[in-house]
Design a protein around this motif. Structure first.
Motif, PDB file in Angstrom:
ATOM      1  N   GLN A 141      41.197  32.123  28.822  1.00  0.00           N
ATOM      2  CA  GLN A 141      42.251  33.243  30.057  1.00  0.00           C
ATOM      3  C   GLN A 141      43.315  33.690  29.963  1.00  0.00           C
ATOM      4  O   GLN A 141      43.531  34.600  30.560  1.00  0.00           O
ATOM      5  N   LEU A 142      42.941  33.590  27.844  1.00  0.00           N
ATOM      6  CA  LEU A 142      44.231  34.182  27.125  1.00  0.00           C
ATOM      7  C   LEU A 142      43.396  35.801  27.117  1.00  0.00           C
ATOM      8  O   LEU A 142      44.337  37.013  27.627  1.00  0.00           O
ATOM      9  N   GLY A 143      42.274  35.581  26.882  1.00  0.00           N
ATOM     10  CA  GLY A 143      42.103  37.203  27.287  1.00  0.00           C
ATOM     11  C   GLY A 143      41.663  38.058  27.940  1.00  0.00           C
ATOM     12  O   GLY A 143      42.123  38.912  27.969  1.00  0.00           O
ATOM     13  N   VAL A 144      41.487  37.289  29.163  1.00  0.00           N
ATOM     14  CA  VAL A 144      41.790  38.354  30.462  1.00  0.00           C
ATOM     15  C   VAL A 144      43.094  38.429  30.798  1.00  0.00           C
ATOM     16  O   VAL A 144      43.385  39.252  31.508  1.00  0.00           O
ATOM     17  N   LEU A 145      44.102  37.542  30.483  1.00  0.00           N
ATOM     18  CA  LEU A 145      45.549  37.533  30.708  1.00  0.00           C
ATOM     19  C   LEU A 145      46.160  39.404  29.705  1.00  0.00           C
ATOM     20  O   LEU A 145      46.374  39.650  30.759  1.00  0.00           O
ATOM     21  N   VAL A 146      45.285  39.453  28.472  1.00  0.00           N
ATOM     22  CA  VAL A 146      45.408  40.772  28.083  1.00  0.00           C
ATOM     23  C   VAL A 146      44.968  41.464  28.533  1.00  0.00           C
ATOM     24  O   VAL A 146      45.709  42.575  28.393  1.00  0.00           O
ATOM     25  N   TYR A 147      43.691  41.599  29.078  1.00  0.00           N
ATOM     26  CA  TYR A 147      42.856  42.651  29.590  1.00  0.00           C
ATOM     27  C   TYR A 147      43.631  42.625  31.068  1.00  0.00           C
ATOM     28  O   TYR A 147      43.659  44.382  31.199  1.00  0.00           O
ATOM     29  N   ILE A 148      44.456  42.236  31.888  1.00  0.00           N
ATOM     30  CA  ILE A 148      45.064  42.518  32.724  1.00  0.00           C
ATOM     31  C   ILE A 148      46.173  43.084  32.820  1.00  0.00           C
ATOM     32  O   ILE A 148      46.200  44.655  32.861  1.00  0.00           O
ATOM     33  N   ILE A 149      46.552  42.368  31.875  1.00  0.00           N
ATOM     34  CA  ILE A 149      48.803  42.668  31.641  1.00  0.00           C
ATOM     35  C   ILE A 149      48.152  44.445  30.821  1.00  0.00           C
ATOM     36  O   ILE A 149      48.512  45.588  30.504  1.00  0.00           O
ATOM     37  N   GLY A 150      47.227  44.370  29.413  1.00  0.00           N
ATOM     38  CA  GLY A 150      47.380  45.342  28.275  1.00  0.00           C
ATOM     39  C   GLY A 150      46.333  46.564  28.958  1.00  0.00           C
ATOM     40  O   GLY A 150      46.824  47.988  29.237  1.00  0.00           O
ATOM     41  N   TRP A 151      45.397  46.247  29.352  1.00  0.00           N
ATOM     42  CA  TRP A 151      44.247  47.246  29.856  1.00  0.00           C
ATOM     43  C   TRP A 151      44.738  47.739  31.694  1.00  0.00           C
ATOM     44  O   TRP A 151      44.893  48.704  31.361  1.00  0.00           O
ATOM     45  N   VAL A 152      44.312  46.860  32.333  1.00  0.00           N
ATOM     46  CA  VAL A 152      44.818  47.240  33.404  1.00  0.00           C
ATOM     47  C   VAL A 152      46.202  48.129  33.865  1.00  0.00           C
ATOM     48  O   VAL A 152      46.420  49.223  34.633  1.00  0.00           O
ATOM     49  N   PHE A 153      47.260  47.453  33.737  1.00  0.00           N
ATOM     50  CA  PHE A 153      48.370  47.369  34.099  1.00  0.00           C
ATOM     51  C   PHE A 153      49.439  48.694  33.343  1.00  0.00           C
ATOM     52  O   PHE A 153      49.585  49.585  33.671  1.00  0.00           O
ATOM     53  N   ILE A 154      48.862  48.227  31.952  1.00  0.00           N
ATOM     54  CA  ILE A 154      49.930  49.272  30.768  1.00  0.00           C
ATOM     55  C   ILE A 154      48.969  50.180  30.294  1.00  0.00           C
ATOM     56  O   ILE A 154      49.315  51.248  30.531  1.00  0.00           O
ATOM     57  N   TYR A 155      47.790  50.785  30.112  1.00  0.00           N
ATOM     58  CA  TYR A 155      47.169  51.514  29.538  1.00  0.00           C
ATOM     59  C   TYR A 155      46.134  52.527  31.257  1.00  0.00           C
ATOM     60  O   TYR A 155      46.588  53.657  31.331  1.00  0.00           O
ATOM     61  N   GLU A 156      45.775  51.769  31.567  1.00  0.00           N
ATOM     62  CA  GLU A 156      45.655  52.475  33.069  1.00  0.00           C
ATOM     63  C   GLU A 156      46.327  52.531  34.104  1.00  0.00           C
ATOM     64  O   GLU A 156      46.208  53.086  34.885  1.00  0.00           O
ATOM     65  N   LYS A 157      47.242  51.735  34.280  1.00  0.00           N
ATOM     66  CA  LYS A 157      48.485  52.440  34.871  1.00  0.00           C
ATOM     67  C   LYS A 157      48.039  51.901  36.584  1.00  0.00           C
ATOM     68  O   LYS A 157      47.868  52.793  37.362  1.00  0.00           O
TER      69      LYS A 157
END
Length: 390
Positions: free
Chosen positions: A37-53
């Motif tokens: 769940q932590l990995g999924v959360l990091v992926y959603i916040i870090g990759w999807v929202f912050i990096y990929e916007k």
């Protein structure tokens, strides 16, 4: 019959089904679940929202480019002095986004249509039989010239001799030519139009600025020598045999911020024909082409042939604009919530198939029900039987 239909509709509209949850106290499974769940959360916040916007919609620009060269060149070949201006050394002269600046040349003057021998070393012959009429790249006449022992050709005579390229280049002064770039971009989706003449870039500033990546990154006037240097070329080498340089105008904009933050960034790249290439087995180096100036002399058509070596400049505009949009935001959130289900699937697999007490967990997770009818007119009854209790 009507009662059965009414009961079915009543069950469909007025009943709610919820999945059964079993709370499992197992340290290893719990840690695995939280890590996933932590990995999924990091992926959603870090990759999807912050990096990929993923919360923004995107658009690319419709672009137009206008260019203008300035500067004068001077040559003195065998006592023949000549001043070269923009009309002489820029091809084509219309201010396109792709053009060539002449830096070196070989000139063949006074050519006229006729028959003349080939250069020594090309199509050598000893008799007329060695010169097959109409063969090779030249239009041969079938005659072997006794003086040169080369085949006679029908061509513009005398034929061009381009073996010896002038070194140093004849137009080394091109290093100080300046290039003015005017670029306009429009993002149709966001109804935004921007120019590289951004806020603060006015006629007074343009009159005295010169582009520098550190001190004047927004100045639209570029010294040709600096362009060559920033692209990784040596100017004297590229000026001698020619080459190609790409100027990339990058418009990466975030319209969630004020429009004044949407500014171009210039980068420079060496393209095909790197003059530093010495391996002759690879593609030919340099960049050159020929053009002729025709004239009449004593009622005879003649021409002056130039083999031009130059720097080809390609201005490439790349763009990407972003702005907040509720649709991609909800889509990103929905897909992220769905990915959280991976933790449940992995933990169920561990519980049901890998742990020593997997049979116990199966009995706790799944309940079997036996259903039988009491009589034809009565509702079905069910007895829930626990297969295992602990």
């Amino acid at each position: 019959m009507k009662n059965k239909i009414a009961n079915a509709l009543s069950d469909f509209f007025y009943e709610y089904e919820t999945p059964r949850q079993v709370l499992v106290r197992n340290r290893r499974v719990g840690v695995v679940c939280r890590l996933i769940q932590l990995g999924v959360l990091v992926y959603i916040i870090g990759w999807v929202f912050i990096y990929e916007k993923g919360y923004q919609s995107t658009d690319t620009a419709v672009s137009s480019v206008f260019t203008k060269m300035k500067g004068q060149g001077y040559t003195n070949v065998s006592g023949n002095e000549k001043v070269w201006d923009v009309a002489d050394y820029v091809f084509p002269p219309q201010g396109d986004s792709s053009f060539v600046v002449m830096t070196n040349y070989i000139v063949t003057e006074g050519q006229r249509m006729g028959r003349c021998p080939e250069l020594k070393g090309k199509h050598n012959c000893s008799t007329d039989a060695d010169c097959e009429e109409g063969s090779f790249k030249r239009q041969m006449t079938g005659v072997c010239a006794n003086r040169t022992k080369t085949c006679e050709v029908l061509a513009w005579c005398p034929v061009e001799d381009d073996h010896n390229i002038p070194d140093p280049p004849l137009l080394m002064s091109a290093e100080n030519y300046t290039l003015f770039i005017k670029n306009s971009v429009t993002f149709p989706l966001f109804d935004v139009t921007r120019s590289n003449l951004v806020e603060g870039i006015n006629s007074s500033y343009i009159g005295k600025c010169l582009h520098d990546p550190e001190d004047a990154p927004l100045c639209p006037i570029f010294r040709l020598g600096d362009i060559v240097k920033l692209s990784g070329f040596n100017f004297e080498t590229i000026a001698r045999v020619g080459g190609a340089i790409g100027i990339v105008v990058d418009w990466t904009c975030n319209f969630d911020l004020h429009l004044k933050h949407c500014k171009p960034k210039y980068t420079f790249h060496g393209l095909y024909g790197n003059p530093a290439e010495t391996d002759k087995a690879k593609a030919s180096v340099g960049y050159n082409f020929r053009y002729a100036r025709h004239y009449m002399e004593n009622s005879v058509q003649k021409r002056t042939l130039y083999k031009v070596f130059g720097i080809r400049v390609d201005i490439i505009v790349q763009s990407l604009a972003r702005k907040f949009d509720i649709i991609p935001t909800l889509t990103a959130i929905g897909s992220g919530v769905g990915i959280f289900g991976v933790a449940t699937v992995v933990c169920d697999l561990v519980l049901l198939y890998l742990l020593p007490k997997r049979e116990f967990y199966k009995h706790m997770k799944f309940k079997n029900t036996n259903t039988y009818a009491k009589d034809p007119d009565s509702e079905a009854g069910s007895i829930e039987t626990e297969l295992s209790k602990k």
